[in-house]
Design a protein around this motif. Sequence first.
Motif: not given
Lengths: 412, 412
Positions: A170-192
């Motif tokens: 079941c593919d859910i197409y949305t406006d983000v490209d996946g789930v990250y290790t944390t919120d990329p807006r808070i940590s620039s090191k966040a990894r998908k």
Amino acid sequence: MPVLVMKFGGTSVATLDRIKRAAKRVGLEVAKGYDVIVIVSAMSGKTNELVGWVNETSPLYDAREYDAVVSSGENVTAGLMALTLQEMGVPARSWQGWQVPVKTTDAHANARIEEIPPENITAKFGEGMKVAVVAGFQGISPEGRITTLGRGGSDTTAVAFAAAFEAERCDIYTDVDGVYTTDPRISSKARKLHKISFEEMLELASLGAKVLQTRSVELAMRYKVKLRVLSSFEEPSDEAGTLVCDEEESMENRPVSGIAYSRDEAKMTLISVADRPGIAAAIFGPLSDAGVNVDMIIQNISEEGRTDMTFSCPTDQVLRAQKALNEAKANGDINFHDLVADTDVCKVSAVGIGMRSQSGVAAKMFKTLSDEGINIKVIATSEIKISVLIDRKYLELAVQSLHDAFELEKAT
Amino acid sequence: MPVLVMKFGGTSVATLDRIKRAAKRVGLEVAKGYDVIVIVSAMSGKTNELVGWVNETSPLYDAREYDAVVSSGENVTAGLMALTLQEMGVPARSWQGWQVPVKTTDAHANARIEEIPPENITAKFGEGMKVAVVAGFQGISPEGRITTLGRGGSDTTAVAFAAAFEAERCDIYTDVDGVYTTDPRISSKARKLHKISFEEMLELASLGAKVLQTRSVELAMRYKVKLRVLSSFEEPSDEAGTLVCDEEESMENRPVSGIAYSRDEAKMTLISVADRPGIAAAIFGPLSDAGVNVDMIIQNISEEGRTDMTFSCPTDQVLRAQKALNEAKANGDINFHDLVADTDVCKVSAVGIGMRSQSGVAAKMFKTLSDEGINIKVIATSEIKISVLIDRKYLELAVQSLHDAFELEKAT
């Protein structure tokens, strides 16, 4: 033919051009040999417009009429998507919820799917149709009226179809490209993350990472539906998105998969409560009746028949909680000296299915925060999660330092 | 309880305020003791927007998907109208076409209503519901797909409900306040008719007076449904609007009830056609196949085996007609010397059920036009109508002088 479910959210079908773009992705999967069920949301903004009209017309609206009105946006997108696919030469037709039928409870505006008989759509696949485009978010009640599933309900529609048709994915197409290790807006090191387990996804979703509706993840877990979250604005690739799946096939071998947070928490403490059997029920019953979503609960050691009881809830529910507890005190149902509210806290959580087998995660988390001079106010743990309440001003610092400490920027 | 059907067109439900205004009129009828069935169109502009999207997506669209998309506008209005009535304290609920169900043929985008079982709505009236708000223009095909009835179809929905529920009357609320003796933009002496017969209304509708969809008038005539056309922007009164009803109860005692016109007509003449049995079929068969709507037909006296054949059609179909006839000539199916098109003509008609019993109407019409120096090019008559083709430049003069000659400004 194997069946694939593809769900497109409102931003992915916001214009005729975007519908065309989405339809091309569907065409790629049809070319691979799939029978595809496409679940569509309303064009972005449309549902809000309809909800606005309903609220303006009748603030305490009849939820059955609300459902009749707000479900119409998805019907438009479903028809347009079917036409777009036909135009590309792909045999397709649209289905409204009642036509499938998507049978739900009669809890209007927040119905639950009870059954999706696959016969009608399967018969059409048998006749050469390649794509069934289904209006998401809606169904039909036992009385034959239109229901909706609540906000984000199209995710749940998609998972329910994947379960009913035993879809490969079941593919859910949305406006983000996946789930990250944390919120990329808070940590620039966040990894998908390439993969994540259902349990972790549930914790992240309930902790405020708004990628998937919680109910859709629960449903996927129960029926073992492989879920993939991906962006409709990225080029298709096998590496795209994040796969949400069973633990066995998912896990990176590390104790912590992600750092989640919730910004607007409040910590409330009942000072010197008369401790007796049933006291917890006497406190949390009225809170529940008042619609307060209590999250963490801590009871300190009881001394001389009295104890302190601490709990957390969203900031905007503090007034309601105070009212409920003071009324319970006035009624003589509970007895406490004081009620203290701290509304300047936030919650930070480390989530990881690897915690089950690896020790020392909590100790490392507490030491990391301590090293940064961050005082922990409340701690709560589950099998795969450690959450702490801290002062809100330390939110970003805590997330960044924990992300570093558990080396989440590194792929395993 | 007696049943009343009230239909509100797009301009009457264009905004939430206008829906409220319409709902108040419904409330007045409920207060009089009626069970009311309200038929609503989409908010004005909505259907055009949806049709535009469908056309842009797929110029040769699948009519089944067209129907699924364009029917959604009425669903929104139906829900909002039900909520507005509830807010006023009037027990109401909305019904989509498939819920009633409005059973239609499967001629998508132009379906015909076959049956409206009254049981479901009648049962709700029995339970205390006072108003059933039904989405107009739509129904359900034998295969369970959504159909629409073609433009103006909500009028037909309204009349069909009035017939199925044996309603006392069917009120069509629109943006004009009734049927006039002629177009008020052409003659300032135009007078609103208090009553008009079905037959006259049919002639007026087919002659271009766009107050009611022709099919709805036919249906009303067949099932003896009393139709009233009135404006939703005027104050309610017993004198409001025009009643369209059976001849017995309707007629003003005069030969002519109204002067209608059609501006864009063309007169085409086949010169010197070889006359033989079947020649008319040989000419008008190909025209029909080419989609040309032939209106008047005149065959001159045959001389020495040849005749002139004249017919009229809308101006924008002239090229198609020429192509069809020249091809038939090339095939040897017909034989003529020349084909002459006069695209600068218009049609003016006197309509009146009183013509049946009063003679001299045609003579008076011809003399009036002659006195104004207007040359008549073609004449056609029916039992209750006399039509003439004249030069387009005389349109206004002809309408005004005929309106004067038959003294239509005077009430009887």
